[in-house]
Write an enzyme that holds these catalytic residues in place. Structure first.
Site, PDB file in Angstrom:
ATOM      1  N   ARG A 121       0.811  -1.237   0.000  1.00 14.78           N
ATOM      2  CA  ARG A 121       0.000   0.000   0.000  1.00 14.78           C
ATOM      3  C   ARG A 121       0.838   1.277   0.000  1.00 14.78           C
ATOM      4  NH1 ARG A 121      -3.210  -2.898   3.827  1.00 14.78           N
ATOM      5  NH2 ARG A 121      -4.876  -3.963   2.711  1.00 14.78           N
ATOM      6  N   LYS A 143       2.838  11.940 -10.155  1.00 16.28           N
ATOM      7  CA  LYS A 143       1.929  11.159 -11.002  1.00 16.28           C
ATOM      8  C   LYS A 143       2.663   9.901 -11.437  1.00 16.28           C
ATOM      9  CE  LYS A 143      -1.243  14.464 -13.078  1.00 16.28           C
ATOM     10  NZ  LYS A 143      -1.685  15.091 -14.339  1.00 16.28           N
ATOM     11  N   GLU A 185       8.436  19.534 -23.586  1.00 17.42           N
ATOM     12  CA  GLU A 185       7.831  19.806 -22.277  1.00 17.42           C
ATOM     13  C   GLU A 185       8.393  21.106 -21.690  1.00 17.42           C
ATOM     14  OE1 GLU A 185       5.263  18.160 -21.209  1.00 17.42           O
ATOM     15  OE2 GLU A 185       5.456  15.991 -21.468  1.00 17.42           O
ATOM     16  N   LYS A 227       6.717  23.745 -11.962  1.00 16.11           N
ATOM     17  CA  LYS A 227       5.865  22.591 -11.694  1.00 16.11           C
ATOM     18  C   LYS A 227       5.680  22.387 -10.193  1.00 16.11           C
ATOM     19  CE  LYS A 227       4.729  17.881 -12.868  1.00 16.11           C
ATOM     20  NZ  LYS A 227       4.906  16.728 -13.733  1.00 16.11           N
ATOM     21  N   GLU A 237      -4.772  17.556  -8.831  1.00 17.68           N
ATOM     22  CA  GLU A 237      -5.384  18.038 -10.065  1.00 17.68           C
ATOM     23  C   GLU A 237      -6.895  18.237  -9.948  1.00 17.68           C
ATOM     24  OE1 GLU A 237      -3.532  16.586 -13.705  1.00 17.68           O
ATOM     25  OE2 GLU A 237      -5.452  16.804 -14.721  1.00 17.68           O
ATOM     26  N   ARG A 241      -3.650  22.253 -11.806  1.00 13.93           N
ATOM     27  CA  ARG A 241      -2.660  21.294 -12.314  1.00 13.93           C
ATOM     28  C   ARG A 241      -3.001  20.813 -13.727  1.00 13.93           C
ATOM     29  NH1 ARG A 241       0.623  16.368  -9.294  1.00 13.93           N
ATOM     30  NH2 ARG A 241       1.784  15.788 -11.163  1.00 13.93           N
ATOM     31  N   ASN A 245      -1.239  20.003 -18.688  1.00 13.48           N
ATOM     32  CA  ASN A 245      -1.586  19.124 -19.809  1.00 13.48           C
ATOM     33  C   ASN A 245      -1.775  19.885 -21.118  1.00 13.48           C
ATOM     34  OD1 ASN A 245      -1.800  16.293 -19.019  1.00 13.48           O
ATOM     35  ND2 ASN A 245      -3.138  17.110 -17.445  1.00 13.48           N
ATOM     36  N   HIS A 248      -1.628  18.029 -24.313  1.00  8.27           N
ATOM     37  CA  HIS A 248      -1.605  16.597 -23.997  1.00  8.27           C
ATOM     38  C   HIS A 248      -2.872  15.851 -24.402  1.00  8.27           C
ATOM     39  CE1 HIS A 248       2.032  17.612 -21.945  1.00  8.27           C
ATOM     40  NE2 HIS A 248       2.184  16.418 -21.422  1.00  8.27           N
ATOM     41  N   HIS A 252      -1.938  12.739 -26.272  1.00  8.11           N
ATOM     42  CA  HIS A 252      -2.217  11.376 -25.796  1.00  8.11           C
ATOM     43  C   HIS A 252      -3.047  10.607 -26.813  1.00  8.11           C
ATOM     44  CE1 HIS A 252      -1.548  12.310 -21.210  1.00  8.11           C
ATOM     45  NE2 HIS A 252      -0.428  12.215 -21.893  1.00  8.11           N
ATOM     46  N   HIS A 265       6.587  10.683 -26.747  1.00 12.65           N
ATOM     47  CA  HIS A 265       5.621  11.476 -25.986  1.00 12.65           C
ATOM     48  C   HIS A 265       5.809  12.976 -26.274  1.00 12.65           C
ATOM     49  CE1 HIS A 265       3.007  12.745 -22.746  1.00 12.65           C
ATOM     50  NE2 HIS A 265       3.992  13.458 -22.221  1.00 12.65           N
TER      51      HIS A 265
HETATM   52  P1  NAD Z   1      11.558   7.022 -21.957  1.00 12.40           P
HETATM   53  O1  NAD Z   1      11.523   6.744 -20.522  1.00 12.40           O
HETATM   54  O2  NAD Z   1      10.983   5.998 -22.883  1.00 12.40           O
HETATM   55  O3  NAD Z   1      13.058   7.327 -22.383  1.00 12.40           O
HETATM   56  C1  NAD Z   1      13.337   7.608 -23.712  1.00 12.40           C
HETATM   57  C2  NAD Z   1      14.379   6.653 -24.307  1.00 12.40           C
HETATM   58  O4  NAD Z   1      15.667   7.103 -23.943  1.00 12.40           O
HETATM   59  C3  NAD Z   1      14.288   5.222 -23.842  1.00 12.40           C
HETATM   60  O5  NAD Z   1      14.622   4.375 -24.919  1.00 12.40           O
HETATM   61  C4  NAD Z   1      15.354   5.128 -22.770  1.00 12.40           C
HETATM   62  O6  NAD Z   1      15.861   3.823 -22.623  1.00 12.40           O
HETATM   63  C5  NAD Z   1      16.409   6.049 -23.310  1.00 12.40           C
HETATM   64  N1  NAD Z   1      17.251   6.716 -22.331  1.00 12.40           N
HETATM   65  C6  NAD Z   1      16.840   7.270 -21.173  1.00 12.40           C
HETATM   66  N2  NAD Z   1      17.834   7.934 -20.598  1.00 12.40           N
HETATM   67  C7  NAD Z   1      18.920   7.776 -21.378  1.00 12.40           C
HETATM   68  C8  NAD Z   1      20.255   8.218 -21.319  1.00 12.40           C
HETATM   69  N3  NAD Z   1      20.651   9.040 -20.350  1.00 12.40           N
HETATM   70  N4  NAD Z   1      21.109   7.832 -22.273  1.00 12.40           N
HETATM   71  C9  NAD Z   1      20.687   7.045 -23.302  1.00 12.40           C
HETATM   72  N5  NAD Z   1      19.416   6.613 -23.437  1.00 12.40           N
HETATM   73  C10 NAD Z   1      18.547   6.974 -22.480  1.00 12.40           C
HETATM   74  O7  NAD Z   1      10.772   8.387 -22.319  1.00 12.40           O
HETATM   75  P2  NAD Z   1      10.694   9.815 -21.652  1.00 12.40           P
HETATM   76  O8  NAD Z   1      10.556  10.744 -22.772  1.00 12.40           O
HETATM   77  O9  NAD Z   1      11.745  10.039 -20.646  1.00 12.40           O
HETATM   78  O10 NAD Z   1       9.326   9.751 -20.845  1.00 12.40           O
HETATM   79  C11 NAD Z   1       8.094   9.651 -21.507  1.00 12.40           C
HETATM   80  C12 NAD Z   1       7.090   9.098 -20.550  1.00 12.40           C
HETATM   81  O11 NAD Z   1       6.911  10.005 -19.460  1.00 12.40           O
HETATM   82  C13 NAD Z   1       5.719   8.884 -21.160  1.00 12.40           C
HETATM   83  O12 NAD Z   1       5.238   7.626 -20.818  1.00 12.40           O
HETATM   84  C14 NAD Z   1       4.875   9.961 -20.518  1.00 12.40           C
HETATM   85  O13 NAD Z   1       3.533   9.580 -20.411  1.00 12.40           O
HETATM   86  C15 NAD Z   1       5.525  10.086 -19.177  1.00 12.40           C
HETATM   87  N6  NAD Z   1       5.293  11.375 -18.512  1.00 12.40           N
HETATM   88  C16 NAD Z   1       4.878  11.326 -17.219  1.00 12.40           C
HETATM   89  C17 NAD Z   1       4.687  12.503 -16.540  1.00 12.40           C
HETATM   90  C18 NAD Z   1       4.312  12.456 -15.081  1.00 12.40           C
HETATM   91  O14 NAD Z   1       3.994  13.509 -14.521  1.00 12.40           O
HETATM   92  N7  NAD Z   1       4.359  11.314 -14.447  1.00 12.40           N
HETATM   93  C19 NAD Z   1       4.889  13.742 -17.166  1.00 12.40           C
HETATM   94  C20 NAD Z   1       5.316  13.742 -18.483  1.00 12.40           C
HETATM   95  C21 NAD Z   1       5.515  12.545 -19.160  1.00 12.40           C
HETATM   96  N1  GLY Z   2       2.606  16.138 -16.580  1.00 10.59           N
HETATM   97  C1  GLY Z   2       1.362  16.599 -16.017  1.00 10.59           C
HETATM   98  C2  GLY Z   2       1.344  16.606 -14.537  1.00 10.59           C
HETATM   99  O1  GLY Z   2       2.282  16.220 -13.880  1.00 10.59           O
HETATM  100  O2  GLY Z   2       0.362  16.996 -13.982  1.00 10.59           O
END
Ligand code: NAD
Ligand code: GLY
Length: 358
Positions: A121, A143, A185, A227, A237, A241, A245, A248, A252, A265
């Site tokens: 949990r 998130k 972003e 942020k 949110e 918040r 988006n 987005h 999405h 993304h």
């Molecule tokens: P990702 O985690 O897929 O990383 C991108 C690619 O780069 C992957 O292939 C990874 O293996 C590679 N990589 C990562 N770091 C590296 C490094 N230092 N050197 C070499 N390769 C590296 O993608 P991302 O763009 O980091 O994240 C996208 C995700 O984040 C989406 O799923 C999106 O929905 C999510 N997201 C979440 C939030 C949140 O608030 N939780 C906000 C924005 C986006």
């Molecule tokens: N990336 C949107 C949020 O964190 O609310």
């Protein structure tokens, strides 16, 4: 030099550290681990490059540790990956005071954070973002979650990390396409609420693309500070918040419709911001000139600004209906009055949305 910010959530407040050499320097994050068990979760690209630095730093602390390497990429951000993290925690004998260390981009952070929210949990986790996107956005704010075939991020939980440790050295190996996706972003932050930062980005885009450390640090710190403020005022949110988006809802829908991982993304968000700006202009909310400035900045960065060939307006609109911001079946979109002035728009007619998707 390390820049330290804070997400001020009372007893759950946590630091964001931005600097070089931070993975290997446990002094900056060791106190976030309260118990005896630590599980590093990473992916197949990041682990071979950086997991050893964390492992070595952890081995000095007398902890029981293990490392789980997940397959990389958005196509793997689903419940199976969460199960693997939970299995690894069980194997480690992780108790309630265990800690998950998420080492990677937003995909790893979202999966590992969600598994930490579920195990017993809710146990601690620390974010070690290694993509620009994760440093400026996904690692901050709590998130966590995974995708469902029906839509992006439909399964998840709010669960704040104990710390965010952004080691800028990791950006040296980030592929150029991923760096550009992260900049989407960054541009988003400026679009929502910081016109001066937008102008700064127009001046400094080339330095960011060249990975200049000071320029990156300024951009990351600006985004994290922005942020953190939003999250402090509206953690779950219920209002403000949702502005984070911007772009987005369109983005999405595009990611789901084109198949997870086809568009990155950040690329989908770039297209989505362009569409949101165009819709705002069409609705008489914002000037054409601001939309043009956004498009030219995104293009200079090397991000896509138009819908992929063959995109189907009705299919995208159907995807947008399952967005988490919607209420009572009505679309809620984030539009803008111009650069730095995003707002929540209720009751936008389907015909107006279809017009920008056509
Ligand atoms: P990702 O985690 O897929 O990383 C991108 C690619 O780069 C992957 O292939 C990874 O293996 C590679 N990589 C990562 N770091 C590296 C490094 N230092 N050197 C070499 N390769 C590296 O993608 P991302 O763009 O980091 O994240 C996208 C995700 O984040 C989406 O799923 C999106 O929905 C999510 N997201 C979440 C939030 C949140 O608030 N939780 C906000 C924005 C986006
Ligand atoms: N990336 C949107 C949020 O964190 O609310």
């Amino acid at each position: 030099m390390t820049t330290t910010l804070e997400v001020g959530l009372g007893a759950r407040r946590y630091p964001i550290r931005i600097g070089r050499g931070l993975l290997a320097d446990a002094a900056g994050w060791r106190d976030a681990i309260r118990g005896r068990h630590a599980l590093i979760v990473s992916d197949g690209n990041v682990a071979p490059l950086y997991a050893a630095r964390l492992q070595t730093a952890l081995s000095r602390g007398g902890l029981l540790t293990n490392t789980l390497v997940l397959p990389a990429g958005e196509a793997h951000k689903h419940l199976d990956a969460v199960s693997k993290v939970l299995d690894a925690l069980a194997q480690l004998g992780a108790t309630r005071d265990a800690c998950v260390l998420a080492l990677g981009g937003g995909v790893v952070g979202d999966i590992a954070g969600f598994a930490a929210a579920c195990w017993m949990r809710g146990i601690d986790f620390v974010q070690f973002p290694t993509t620009l996107l994760a440093m400026v956005d996904s690692s901050v704010g709590g998130k966590t979650g995974v995708d469902h075939a029906a839509g992006k991020n439909l399964i998840g939980a709010f669960h704040q990390p104990r710390a965010v440790i952004a080691d800028l050295d990791t950006l040296a190996t980030l592929p150029g396409r991923e760096l550009r996706a992260g900049l989407a972003e960054v541009v988003k932050t400026a679009c929502i609420g910081d016109a001066a930062f937008f102008a700064w980005l127009e001046e400094n885009a080339d330095k960011l693309l060249a990975r200049d450390t000071d320029t990156l640090t300024h951009a990351i710190a600006t985004c994290c500070r922005f942020k953190a403020g939003v999250v402090e005022r509206d953690e779950r949110e219920t209002g403000e918040r949702a502005l984070l988006n911007f772009g987005h809802t369109f983005g999405h829908a595009l990611e789901t419709e084109t198949g997870y991982g086809t568009l990155l993304h950040g690329e989908a968000v770039a297209i989505g911001m362009g569409l949101a700006a165009r819709l705002s202009t069409n609705l008489g909310m914002a000037s054409d000139a601001d939309m043009q400035r956004l498009q030219s900045l995104l293009q200079r960065i090397g991000l896509p600004v138009s819908l992929p060939a063959g995109a189907n307006a009705d299919a995208l609109l159907a995807r947008m209906r399952l967005d988490k911001k919607n209420r009572a079946g009505a679309l809620r979109l984030i539009l803008w009055r111009g650069i730095g002035r995003a707002e929540i728009a209720e009751g936008v007619q389907d015909a107006a949305v279809r017009a920008v998707l056509a």
